[in-house]
Design an enzyme around this catalytic site. Structure first.
Site, PDB file in Angstrom:
ATOM      1  N   GLY A  53     -10.879 156.094 -72.492  1.00 57.61           N
ATOM      2  CA  GLY A  53     -11.316 157.482 -72.363  1.00 57.61           C
ATOM      3  C   GLY A  53     -10.505 158.187 -71.296  1.00 57.61           C
ATOM      4  O   GLY A  53      -9.943 157.545 -70.404  1.00 57.61           O
ATOM      5  N   GLN A  58      -8.924 164.424 -65.035  1.00 55.11           N
ATOM      6  CA  GLN A  58      -8.041 163.304 -64.706  1.00 55.11           C
ATOM      7  C   GLN A  58      -6.569 163.630 -64.933  1.00 55.11           C
ATOM      8  O   GLN A  58      -5.698 162.895 -64.471  1.00 55.11           O
ATOM      9  CB  GLN A  58      -8.405 162.067 -65.538  1.00 55.11           C
ATOM     10  CG  GLN A  58      -9.747 161.476 -65.152  1.00 55.11           C
ATOM     11  CD  GLN A  58     -10.000 160.228 -65.954  1.00 55.11           C
ATOM     12  OE1 GLN A  58     -10.478 160.303 -67.082  1.00 55.11           O
ATOM     13  NE2 GLN A  58      -9.667 159.071 -65.402  1.00 55.11           N
ATOM     14  N   CYS A 105     -11.543 152.655 -64.601  1.00 49.33           N
ATOM     15  CA  CYS A 105     -11.202 154.077 -64.719  1.00 49.33           C
ATOM     16  C   CYS A 105      -9.704 154.222 -64.479  1.00 49.33           C
ATOM     17  O   CYS A 105      -9.175 153.618 -63.544  1.00 49.33           O
ATOM     18  CB  CYS A 105     -11.985 154.876 -63.673  1.00 49.33           C
ATOM     19  SG  CYS A 105     -11.659 156.653 -63.737  1.00 49.33           S
ATOM     20  N   LEU A 106      -9.045 155.007 -65.311  1.00 47.01           N
ATOM     21  CA  LEU A 106      -7.593 155.200 -65.156  1.00 47.01           C
ATOM     22  C   LEU A 106      -7.262 155.881 -63.834  1.00 47.01           C
ATOM     23  O   LEU A 106      -6.133 155.790 -63.362  1.00 47.01           O
ATOM     24  CB  LEU A 106      -7.031 156.006 -66.331  1.00 47.01           C
ATOM     25  CG  LEU A 106      -7.093 155.302 -67.692  1.00 47.01           C
ATOM     26  CD1 LEU A 106      -6.595 156.230 -68.797  1.00 47.01           C
ATOM     27  CD2 LEU A 106      -6.300 153.997 -67.679  1.00 47.01           C
ATOM     28  N   HIS A 147     -19.488 157.953 -68.896  1.00 47.16           N
ATOM     29  CA  HIS A 147     -18.454 157.875 -67.858  1.00 47.16           C
ATOM     30  C   HIS A 147     -17.568 159.122 -67.896  1.00 47.16           C
ATOM     31  O   HIS A 147     -17.287 159.728 -66.857  1.00 47.16           O
ATOM     32  CB  HIS A 147     -17.635 156.590 -68.092  1.00 47.16           C
ATOM     33  CG  HIS A 147     -16.465 156.403 -67.180  1.00 47.16           C
ATOM     34  ND1 HIS A 147     -16.362 155.347 -66.302  1.00 47.16           N
ATOM     35  CD2 HIS A 147     -15.338 157.142 -67.018  1.00 47.16           C
ATOM     36  CE1 HIS A 147     -15.215 155.455 -65.630  1.00 47.16           C
ATOM     37  NE2 HIS A 147     -14.570 156.531 -66.048  1.00 47.16           N
ATOM     38  N   GLU A 148     -17.144 159.508 -69.110  1.00 41.95           N
ATOM     39  CA  GLU A 148     -16.232 160.661 -69.229  1.00 41.95           C
ATOM     40  C   GLU A 148     -16.944 161.971 -68.875  1.00 41.95           C
ATOM     41  O   GLU A 148     -16.353 162.851 -68.231  1.00 41.95           O
ATOM     42  CB  GLU A 148     -15.642 160.739 -70.642  1.00 41.95           C
ATOM     43  CG  GLU A 148     -14.806 159.528 -71.057  1.00 41.95           C
ATOM     44  CD  GLU A 148     -13.770 159.110 -70.029  1.00 41.95           C
ATOM     45  OE1 GLU A 148     -13.215 159.973 -69.332  1.00 41.95           O
ATOM     46  OE2 GLU A 148     -13.530 157.893 -69.908  1.00 41.95           O
ATOM     47  N   HIS A 151     -17.048 162.615 -65.251  1.00 41.47           N
ATOM     48  CA  HIS A 151     -15.807 163.166 -64.681  1.00 41.47           C
ATOM     49  C   HIS A 151     -15.858 164.697 -64.624  1.00 41.47           C
ATOM     50  O   HIS A 151     -15.254 165.312 -63.749  1.00 41.47           O
ATOM     51  CB  HIS A 151     -14.598 162.751 -65.520  1.00 41.47           C
ATOM     52  CG  HIS A 151     -14.024 161.412 -65.153  1.00 41.47           C
ATOM     53  ND1 HIS A 151     -13.506 161.140 -63.908  1.00 41.47           N
ATOM     54  CD2 HIS A 151     -13.865 160.272 -65.871  1.00 41.47           C
ATOM     55  CE1 HIS A 151     -13.051 159.890 -63.874  1.00 41.47           C
ATOM     56  NE2 HIS A 151     -13.266 159.338 -65.060  1.00 41.47           N
TER      57      HIS A 151
HETATM   58 NI    NI Z   1     -12.713 157.400 -65.565  1.00 46.58          NI
END
Ligand code: NI
Length: 184
Positions: A53, A58, A105-106, A147-148, A151
């Site tokens: 995701g 991000q 998480c990226l 999670h997304e 953000h």
């Molecule tokens: Ni993340």
């Protein structure tokens, strides 16, 4: 940033960058050509980085949209999901049940933790045509969407960790004996 067709990889913001802790703004025109291009670039960036995701903040854009997918290799016993774009999402928990599961998480490379999430949700939003989306999700699918969506409100998963013994570097956690349970 020149662009003659094709897609671009976007730079991913890492934890500590202020764009990750602000509240993102609704996308005013989900059908706009630049939103479609952004979504395509976000999917390309997510795939390239090996994530499941990616939310617009991000990639340094404080907009309420994210992309995700559930590739077969990560789906366990769930159905794989092809890349999906969700714009202006809202989440409604369907019950009180909370589940623990591993997340990374990226924007926080190399780390992961066990995070509590609602087990069963409905999420709503619109797609790139501006058409409504309404999906029931549980398990890993529901976890990714929660999670997304976090953000978009400036919430990173470490802010939700309740047991910091289950927070660490991927390579250290992988060496643990007995092995830690994988995400459901
Ligand atoms: Ni993340």
């Amino acid at each position: 940033m020149g662009r003659i067709g094709g897609m671009s990889l976007l730079k991913i913001a890492r934890m500590g960058h202020p764009v990750l802790i602000g509240r993102a703004e609704p996308v005013p025109d989900p059908g706009a050509a630049e939103i479609r291009r952004l979504a395509a670039d976000m999917i390309e960036t997510m795939r390239d980085a090996g994530g499941v995701g990616l939310a617009a903040p991000q990639v340094h854009l404080p907009l309420r949209m994210f992309v995700f997918h559930l590739p077969r290799a990560r789906a366990a016993d769930a159905e794989p999901i092809a890349p999906m774009v969700v714009i202006n999402p809202e989440i409604v928990p369907l019950d009180e049940q909370i589940e623990l599961g591993w997340e990374g998480c990226l924007s926080i490379p190399g780390l992961r933790a066990v995070v509590p999430r609602h087990a069963n949700i409905v999420y709503r939003g619109v797609d790139l045509e501006g058409a409504p989306i309404e999906v029931s999700a549980s398990g890993y699918h529901g976890r990714i969407v929660q999670h997304e969506t976090d953000h978009l409100d400036g919430v990173l998963y470490p802010m939700r960790v309740t047991d910091f013994r289950l927070f660490g570097f991927d390579d250290e956690l992988a060496r643990r004996q007995p092995p830690l349970a994988e995400e459901e």
